[in-house]
Write a protein that holds these residues in place. Sequence first.
Motif, PDB file in Angstrom:
ATOM      1  N   LEU A 455       0.814  -1.216   0.000  1.00  0.00           N
ATOM      2  CA  LEU A 455       0.000   0.000   0.000  1.00  0.00           C
ATOM      3  C   LEU A 455       0.848   1.267   0.000  1.00  0.00           C
ATOM      4  O   LEU A 455       0.380   2.342   0.359  1.00  0.00           O
ATOM      5  N   GLY A 456       2.104   1.115  -0.405  1.00  0.00           N
ATOM      6  CA  GLY A 456       2.967   2.286  -0.559  1.00  0.00           C
ATOM      7  C   GLY A 456       3.467   2.847   0.752  1.00  0.00           C
ATOM      8  O   GLY A 456       3.587   2.147   1.765  1.00  0.00           O
ATOM      9  N   ILE A 457       3.738   4.147   0.738  1.00  0.00           N
ATOM     10  CA  ILE A 457       4.217   4.848   1.926  1.00  0.00           C
ATOM     11  C   ILE A 457       3.117   4.869   2.985  1.00  0.00           C
ATOM     12  O   ILE A 457       1.930   4.895   2.676  1.00  0.00           O
ATOM     13  N   SER A 458       3.521   4.871   4.247  1.00  0.00           N
ATOM     14  CA  SER A 458       2.584   4.901   5.374  1.00  0.00           C
ATOM     15  C   SER A 458       1.635   6.095   5.279  1.00  0.00           C
ATOM     16  O   SER A 458       1.934   7.107   4.635  1.00  0.00           O
ATOM     17  N   HIS A 459       0.474   5.977   5.967  1.00  0.00           N
ATOM     18  CA  HIS A 459      -0.508   7.050   5.994  1.00  0.00           C
ATOM     19  C   HIS A 459      -0.614   7.686   7.375  1.00  0.00           C
ATOM     20  O   HIS A 459      -1.683   8.164   7.774  1.00  0.00           O
ATOM     21  N   SER A 460       0.480   7.714   8.118  1.00  0.00           N
ATOM     22  CA  SER A 460       0.501   8.444   9.379  1.00  0.00           C
ATOM     23  C   SER A 460       0.375   9.930   9.071  1.00  0.00           C
ATOM     24  O   SER A 460       0.543  10.359   7.918  1.00  0.00           O
ATOM     25  N   PHE A 461       0.085  10.750  10.093  1.00  0.00           N
ATOM     26  CA  PHE A 461      -0.217  12.160   9.838  1.00  0.00           C
ATOM     27  C   PHE A 461       0.902  12.859   9.085  1.00  0.00           C
ATOM     28  O   PHE A 461       0.643  13.675   8.183  1.00  0.00           O
ATOM     29  N   PHE A 462       2.160  12.566   9.424  1.00  0.00           N
ATOM     30  CA  PHE A 462       3.271  13.251   8.764  1.00  0.00           C
ATOM     31  C   PHE A 462       3.678  12.580   7.452  1.00  0.00           C
ATOM     32  O   PHE A 462       4.765  12.802   6.934  1.00  0.00           O
ATOM     33  N   ASN A 463       2.760  11.754   6.930  1.00  0.00           N
ATOM     34  CA  ASN A 463       2.945  11.193   5.593  1.00  0.00           C
ATOM     35  C   ASN A 463       1.716  11.431   4.712  1.00  0.00           C
ATOM     36  O   ASN A 463       1.533  10.742   3.711  1.00  0.00           O
ATOM     37  N   VAL A 464       0.878  12.376   5.110  1.00  0.00           N
ATOM     38  CA  VAL A 464      -0.304  12.712   4.317  1.00  0.00           C
ATOM     39  C   VAL A 464      -0.375  14.219   4.128  1.00  0.00           C
ATOM     40  O   VAL A 464       0.443  14.972   4.669  1.00  0.00           O
ATOM     41  N   LEU A 465      -1.368  14.652   3.341  1.00  0.00           N
ATOM     42  CA  LEU A 465      -1.576  16.070   3.052  1.00  0.00           C
ATOM     43  C   LEU A 465      -0.304  16.683   2.452  1.00  0.00           C
ATOM     44  O   LEU A 465       0.288  16.098   1.551  1.00  0.00           O
ATOM     45  N   SER A 466       0.148  17.814   2.974  1.00  0.00           N
ATOM     46  CA  SER A 466       1.335  18.471   2.411  1.00  0.00           C
ATOM     47  C   SER A 466       2.620  17.726   2.719  1.00  0.00           C
ATOM     48  O   SER A 466       3.669  18.013   2.124  1.00  0.00           O
ATOM     49  N   PHE A 467       2.569  16.771   3.667  1.00  0.00           N
ATOM     50  CA  PHE A 467       3.758  15.999   4.018  1.00  0.00           C
ATOM     51  C   PHE A 467       3.970  14.820   3.065  1.00  0.00           C
ATOM     52  O   PHE A 467       5.054  14.240   3.033  1.00  0.00           O
ATOM     53  N   ARG A 468       2.934  14.460   2.323  1.00  0.00           N
ATOM     54  CA  ARG A 468       3.041  13.343   1.389  1.00  0.00           C
ATOM     55  C   ARG A 468       3.737  13.834   0.118  1.00  0.00           C
ATOM     56  O   ARG A 468       3.597  15.001  -0.260  1.00  0.00           O
ATOM     57  N   PRO A 469       4.481  12.957  -0.560  1.00  0.00           N
ATOM     58  CA  PRO A 469       5.108  13.380  -1.809  1.00  0.00           C
ATOM     59  C   PRO A 469       4.098  14.019  -2.753  1.00  0.00           C
ATOM     60  O   PRO A 469       2.988  13.525  -2.935  1.00  0.00           O
ATOM     61  N   SER A 470       4.503  15.116  -3.362  1.00  0.00           N
ATOM     62  CA  SER A 470       3.610  15.910  -4.199  1.00  0.00           C
ATOM     63  C   SER A 470       3.289  15.212  -5.512  1.00  0.00           C
ATOM     64  O   SER A 470       4.019  14.343  -5.988  1.00  0.00           O
ATOM     65  N   THR A 471       2.184  15.639  -6.122  1.00  0.00           N
ATOM     66  CA  THR A 471       1.789  15.116  -7.428  1.00  0.00           C
ATOM     67  C   THR A 471       2.664  15.674  -8.549  1.00  0.00           C
ATOM     68  O   THR A 471       2.568  15.213  -9.685  1.00  0.00           O
ATOM     69  N   LYS A 472       3.498  16.651  -8.244  1.00  0.00           N
ATOM     70  CA  LYS A 472       4.444  17.193  -9.218  1.00  0.00           C
ATOM     71  C   LYS A 472       5.847  17.120  -8.637  1.00  0.00           C
ATOM     72  O   LYS A 472       6.059  17.393  -7.458  1.00  0.00           O
ATOM     73  N   HIS A 473       6.802  16.727  -9.475  1.00  0.00           N
ATOM     74  CA  HIS A 473       8.191  16.664  -9.025  1.00  0.00           C
ATOM     75  C   HIS A 473       8.624  18.067  -8.592  1.00  0.00           C
ATOM     76  O   HIS A 473       8.432  19.039  -9.339  1.00  0.00           O
ATOM     77  N   PRO A 474       9.208  18.221  -7.412  1.00  0.00           N
ATOM     78  CA  PRO A 474       9.541  19.556  -6.910  1.00  0.00           C
ATOM     79  C   PRO A 474      10.685  20.243  -7.655  1.00  0.00           C
ATOM     80  O   PRO A 474      10.811  21.470  -7.607  1.00  0.00           O
TER      81      PRO A 474
END
Length: 572
Positions: A455-474
Amino acid sequence: MDVKRKQRTAIIVGAGVGGVATAARLAKAGFQVTVVEKNSFTGGRCSLIHRDGYRFDQGPSLLLLPRLFHEAFEDLGTTLEAEGVNLLKCDPNYQLWFGDGASFELSTDTSRMKAEVEKWEGTDGFERYLGFLQESHVHYEASIIHVLQKNFTSFWSMLRPGFLTYLRALHPFESIYSRAARYFYTERLRRVFTFGSMYMGMSPFDAPGTYSLLQYTELAEGIWYPVGGFHKVVEALVGIGERYGVNYRLSTPVSSVTISEDSREATGVTLKSGEHLAADVVIINADLVYAYNNLLPPSDRATSLSKRASSCSSISFYWAMDRIIPELKTHNIFLADAYRESFDDIFQRQLMPEQPSFYVNVPSRVDPSAAPAGKDAIVVLVPVGHLLDEAEGQGLKMESAQDWKAMIHKARETVLTTVEERTGARGLRGSIISEDINTPLSWRERFNLDKGAILGISHSFFNVLSFRPSTKHPDLQRCYFVGASTHPGTGVPICLAGSRLTSEQILEAYDMKKPWSTGVEKRTLQGKTDIDHIESRPLLSRLHVALIFLFLIIVASMYRLDLLSPVGLGSI
């Protein structure tokens, strides 16, 4: 003289759910899209295993959040039904089996849930159950509007007023288990209403309370199954894309994403055959950690992503049975007696528990086409830790093929013994005609899943929302992502929502029109008449007005007495 705009081109790496949905969306918007996929089939983990007339869902086997599926197809100008995807409702949702011989039936039927809850916690328990539903309803609606339909491109995205308004109500800093414990007073029901965090690859003792939205969608909207298997959804999306001109190239592995000479832009991909495909934009639907470390140039970001907490893996069995096993429902959950300890083994120590909780799916119970007449197809998923992470020093490390065989044997025997003891079924071992297996190793090798984490990277709070890898390469222009490890997260319906976010981000970058309406517009009721008008509630009820009027009379009377007192009239 009109100059015809050159058609934009896009390459999508990977034909998982997010990839095929994004391909169809961009093609509808006017892109010329090519999808390259390493395997000979589409869907990634959302694919099928066929053997001698039996059919097994290799990955997802229950359709949740149906609203997101319907919206995705409506965005593409069609419907599930029009594309030949027929959904069957699973009733009951699950049968949960406990070690003491008791069971619990989860259902969308309120009267049945009332009886089940009151059996263990009395009439007050059902009232608290309704309170739990009310809270999880808020989690569900707020998450769809403010998380799944919004992109989080930077930290500032979390400061949107609409999101901040609901942040506290989403309970992201409390676990699903701690929230459930406020409503259910027995350990049994706390387990019944928290095991669903396994869908996110997390322990209920760690998963943010927000994810009770999964229990809500099951209880309020039901669990569904596409006739012919979950891959029917993928087939339909592929077909829609092909009608819009998408070109699918299967059995076509990619060796790297090609970069411009100034290292600022993605310009296409190089296949393992040596062929180069150029494009205006590259969208990566492969496992994100794998892509950063194998398809993109080496970077500190790639190293950092490899160190992030991952979800669990699984040992999955696919059994062709020579008869029907009547004791099993479509969806069955067997919960470990040592509930918390079993999750700690998986998610903290990255091991296989001595007594795991596990899931048994019988697709032939709801869709007879999954097995020959008079027989059953059975899928078993045993959650286990992911493969060894050298940096963490934790994970499954098998020194030899014999070690893997021993672990698989232990998992198989545990499942068969537990099912027979708790359900009363007999002779299961002798009824298995054939067996297919997926392990953390095969998940990694077949689908390039980092550490075999399903299921990929964890879904803890600091791995979701703005903390999750972005949909665009930075750092790279024209390079985007869609799938389980980027925003908004894992799961088929969530990846469908993610395909919309990624597609819209690309269209905005090229100043192209989005050929679908917003979620708010789509939810507007059609064909309303006067009796459907929603009246706003008065600010104050009649009781409130009366109380305020009485209060004013009292205040006026007191004020009058104060004025009369100095002239000796206050005592009249």
